[in-house]
Design a protein around this motif. Sequence first.
Motif, mmCIF file in Angstrom:
data_model
loop_
_atom_site.group_PDB
_atom_site.id
_atom_site.type_symbol
_atom_site.label_atom_id
_atom_site.label_comp_id
_atom_site.label_asym_id
_atom_site.label_seq_id
_atom_site.Cartn_x
_atom_site.Cartn_y
_atom_site.Cartn_z
ATOM 1 N N ILE A 75 0.493 1.508 1.483
ATOM 2 C CA ILE A 75 -0.108 0.458 1.077
ATOM 3 C C ILE A 75 -1.254 0.011 2.300
ATOM 4 C CG2 ILE A 75 1.499 -0.614 -0.313
ATOM 5 C CD1 ILE A 75 2.083 -2.723 1.862
ATOM 6 N N GLY A 143 -0.863 -2.282 -2.237
ATOM 7 C CA GLY A 143 -0.029 -3.456 -1.702
ATOM 8 C C GLY A 143 -0.739 -4.711 -2.390
ATOM 9 N N THR A 147 1.090 -9.538 0.527
ATOM 10 C CA THR A 147 1.555 -8.618 1.520
ATOM 11 C C THR A 147 0.871 -7.840 2.444
ATOM 12 O OG1 THR A 147 3.596 -8.123 -0.071
ATOM 13 C CG2 THR A 147 2.926 -6.433 1.552
ATOM 14 N N SER A 206 5.649 -6.637 -1.374
ATOM 15 C CA SER A 206 6.972 -6.296 -0.679
ATOM 16 C C SER A 206 7.555 -7.758 -0.021
ATOM 17 C CB SER A 206 6.742 -5.276 0.161
ATOM 18 O OG SER A 206 6.314 -4.129 -0.511
#
Length: 340
Positions: A75, A143, A147, A206
């Motif tokens: 990411i 991503g 995040t 995440s």
Amino acid sequence: MIKNDLFLRALKGNSVERPPVWMMRQAGRYLPEYIELRKKYDFFTRVQTPELAAEITVQPIDIIGTDAAILFSDILVVPQAMGLEVQMVESKGPILPKTIATSADLAQLVVDEAADQLSYVYEAIKVTKQKLDGRVPLIGFAGAPFTILCYMVEGKGSKAFDKAKQFCFAQPKLAHELLAKITEVTIQYLRRQIKAGVDCVQVFDSWSGLLSPNDFKEFSQPYLVAIANALKEESPVILFPKGSWYALEDLSTLDIGAIGIDWTISPQLARQLTQNKITLQGNFDPNHLLKPISEIKKEVKQMIEAFGKDRYIVNLGHGILPNVPVTHAKAFVDAVKLYQ
């Protein structure tokens, strides 16, 4: 023509003979074949060399037999493309020596040409599609803006990302400007991945679970919605806001392929919040892959029965751990394939 299209049918909400299965981070660190490549090449060499990235992406299809492949990348290629240095330190994780703290820092970021810097990703997709030869679909990813902001502000991985959260709360205008820039680049990036040949894209938020429900609605949700809406005509989109189970009801109203969930919510509540109108993906705790194989098989069966076989993609609630034996990962996949 894709020979095994279970994954794509599940994303469309079609009835399937069994749910499809794949695992987040399946391309990588638990596989001996990957570890051999890691000994020869540093992380970003592996990511930025299309033939290596393709080889790593296809390894789990050959070894454990998942129903979808996910491109080997990271990411943090997006912050790199936007002009920030990213170092990947083995066993420590990512380090960003220069972080975003002021409007002057923000002004230096590359936006319009950022997606152009990631041509190695698009080439890796093309090579991977050739290697897969239509066996299974290929998933691209990025991503989520919140995040990515966490890493761009914090400068490293963190359990709490206090500095990043404080940036959002103390300088909300600046935070939204940064989030908007990341969102613009991410849409361009995922659009290029789709054009290069991926069959689906997943957006990993995440760290969104570090936010309260109200803060999620301010700093995460609008940007996830923007990405989903921008791409909905071009590809199925999976949103994975890890830990943000409270957002399921809102996100399930979007025109997307699926929502990923972790192990902190029961299948029953997840179905209730989404009114069974969207495909769910998850939510096996990766640590449970360290249990005896007989227990893994039993728990997989129970999980499928709790979610139901339709509108469901079997996956972990987060990435597979480096110390999971390959035989256990394969047992997880095989248990799904044997489900009746």
